[in-house]
Design a protein around this motif. Structure first.
Motif, PDB file in Angstrom:
ATOM      1  N   TYR A   1       0.822  -1.208   0.000  1.00 49.54           N
ATOM      2  CA  TYR A   1       0.000   0.000   0.000  1.00 49.54           C
ATOM      3  C   TYR A   1       0.858   1.261   0.000  1.00 49.54           C
ATOM      4  O   TYR A   1       0.489   2.275  -0.589  1.00 49.54           O
TER       5      TYR A   1
ATOM      6  N   PHE B   1      -7.129   1.263  -4.249  1.00 48.01           N
ATOM      7  CA  PHE B   1      -6.821   0.638  -2.956  1.00 48.01           C
ATOM      8  C   PHE B   1      -7.811  -0.474  -2.600  1.00 48.01           C
ATOM      9  O   PHE B   1      -7.383  -1.564  -2.173  1.00 48.01           O
TER      10      PHE B   1
ATOM     11  N   TYR C   1      -6.973  -4.483  -2.053  1.00 45.13           N
ATOM     12  CA  TYR C   1      -7.361  -5.180  -0.830  1.00 45.13           C
ATOM     13  C   TYR C   1      -8.124  -6.464  -1.158  1.00 45.13           C
ATOM     14  O   TYR C   1      -7.873  -7.522  -0.553  1.00 45.13           O
TER      15      TYR C   1
END
Length: 510
Positions: A118, A160, A164
């Protein structure tokens, strides 16, 4: 380059006969089994990534490109009405797709590697925003502000969550024994056993120790296996076995055999193979921002900074705690009212349970929770000591007869903890921190456990997201001390997110 061309510390005596082909390798997840080489032959060439690694990389890159294309297309339609002469959309897309690989956001080394994945993605998007802003200044297109401050963040809001979701798919496959990297480990028997146990417990890391090199205590012959993993040789034979086995990771654990010279020679011997060498430092529980590697007098030194208990970051944490608790109390007020009514109507007893707990620096305070037990639970506890399932000074029972029917539901989803938001708002607790102990617990604390009291106790913490009531006493202490030593704002955010997931699915609560 020939293997003999490298300096090596390997002993040239014949090792005990071990059939390396019997060491299990995953069929699909790992690369094809390499040819077994005789001593003195050419080393193995670097193997290509396994099929699952190539597929996962393609999915990650494809998802990022999709996020960029989707957000840019929608933004161009809304902002510019797809004006053919406007290059803002094309420039922003080019900046993002250039910045992500430059920032190593697509490197296979970081994919699936926790927060580092990340961080590289965020770094790439920030670099893209800077590039778009610089391009606007360079070409006099000051209207790029909306692309810098709205479009690029919008890409992040899509990219993002996609990352995930892909990581959750990867972790689920790893928990089923797939998509794992074959690991050769070398060190003392005790440290090897600890490493093997950790890799099995935390399969999402993606390691599977398939063979080890070890020597017995005092130079005695090595054992036949460690925690069910075959021992294929001694420590001085490690490089030879790695070349024959095609392992992706060589994990070096603590042992007095490993001197700086031997580690350097091992790194030389592993050049040209598929293996990445990783060395476990002695300070196993210190990580994160407190560790820094620097060179002094030509020597690599691992710097360990002191833990931070005051300063600007703590002020930010205090502000987040107060504002966050106030916001949550406001949003959850209807739910709090419903729970209060359910507890009251359950047995007509008090709604709130008050208990003395120990906070920062040993100061006591009154912790508030929704009552989940019968009104005389404290008196009955003495009769239940024989059935105590808790570790250390904790008292826990999976089927505690004192818990009411409403209380069982509240405990499963941790809804009984919500009144503690009042403690957070009052500054006696934090949203994230060690578990608030009872006074009688702290009286039994060892000196190291008392370090938990250096910070405010938390509504949630590492103990909450790592097993909750299923943890042993030693594990809960270790996790709390790890939080105290390695605290950061980023860690708090990760814990809050994992707490939400643990509470929703009711993992480990009773």
């Amino acid at each position: 380059m020939e293997e003999s061309a490298r300096p090596s510390s390997s002993v040239r005596t014949s090792p005990p006969h071990v059939d390396l082909q019997a060491v299990p390798h995953p069929a699909e997840e790992s690369a094809a089994s390499p040819e077994v080489l005789e001593p003195g032959t050419a080393p193995l060439s670097r193997t290509t990534p396994a099929a699952w690694e190539r597929r996962y990389w393609a999915w990650v890159v494809g998802s990022d490109v999709f996020a960029v294309a989707l957000v840019i297309a929608v933004s161009a339609y809304i902002i510019d009405r797809v004006a053919p002469h406007d290059m803002h959309a094309f420039g922003t897309a080019a900046a993002v797709l250039f910045s992500l690989p430059v920032s190593r956001a697509w490197s296979q080394r970081v994919l699936g590697e926790g927060a580092e994945e990340y961080r590289t993605l965020g770094r790439g998007l920030i670099l893209a925003a800077v590039a778009v802003a610089f391009g606007g200044l360079l070409f006099g297109a000051l209207e790029v502000q909306v692309w810098v401050f709205i479009v690029v963040p919008a890409i992040a809001l899509v990219a993002f969550p996609q990352r995930y979701v892909l990581r959750q798919v990867l972790h689920r496959r790893r928990r089923h024994g797939r998509c794992l990297l074959p690991v050769m480990a070398a060190g003392s028997v005790d440290t090897l056993a600890d490493l093997i146990e950790r890799t099995r417990r935390e399969a999402h890391v993606g390691w599977r120790v398939e063979a080890v090199c070890a020597s017995g205590a005092g130079g005695a012959p090595e054992p036949g296996e460690v925690e069910g993993v075959p021992v294929v040789g001694k420590l001085d034979e490690l490089a030879r076995h790695v070349r024959r086995g095609g392992y992706r990771v060589v994990a070096i654990t603590a042992d007095q055999y490993w001197s700086p010279q031997r580690l350097q020679r091992l790194a030389w011997d592993l050049e040209g193979t598929s293996a990445e060498m990783v060395v476990a430092p002695v300070l196993m529980e210190v990580a994160g921002p407190r560790l820094n590697v620097s060179g002094v007098l030509g020597m690599p030194l691992l710097r360990v900074t002191a833990p931070s208990f005051t300063g600007g970051r703590r002020v930010v944490k205090e502000i987040v705690d107060r504002c966050g608790s106030a916001l949550l109390l406001t949003l959850l007020s209807p739910l709090l009212l419903v729970i209060a009514l359910a507890v009251k109507l359950g047995d007509r007893g008090p709604v709130i349970y008050r208990q003395r707990r120990v906070g920062r620096d040993g100061a006591t305070f009154t912790m508030l929770k929704f009552r989940t037990m019968v009104t005389d639970a404290d008196r009955i506890r003495a009769t239940l000591e024989a059935g105590n399932e808790g570790a250390g000074p904790l008292f826990k029972m999976r089927r505690d007869p004192r818990v009411t029917r409403v209380g069982a539901i509240l405990r499963r989803y941790s809804l009984d903890e919500l009144p503690q938001l009042v403690n957070v708002l009052a500054g006696r607790m934090s949203l994230v921190g060690p578990r608030p102990p009872l006074p009688e617990e702290t009286e039994k604390y060892a000196p190291d456990a008392r370090r938990r009291l250096l910070v405010k106790p938390g509504l949630t913490g590492l103990w909450q997201v790592s097993g909750r009531s299923d943890l042993t006493w030693a594990e809960s202490i270790r996790l709390d001390l790890r939080y105290v030593e390695d605290w950061s704002l980023a860690l708090d955010l990760v814990i809050l997110w994992k707490t939400f997931r643990a509470v929703v699915f009711g993992h480990g609560a009773y």
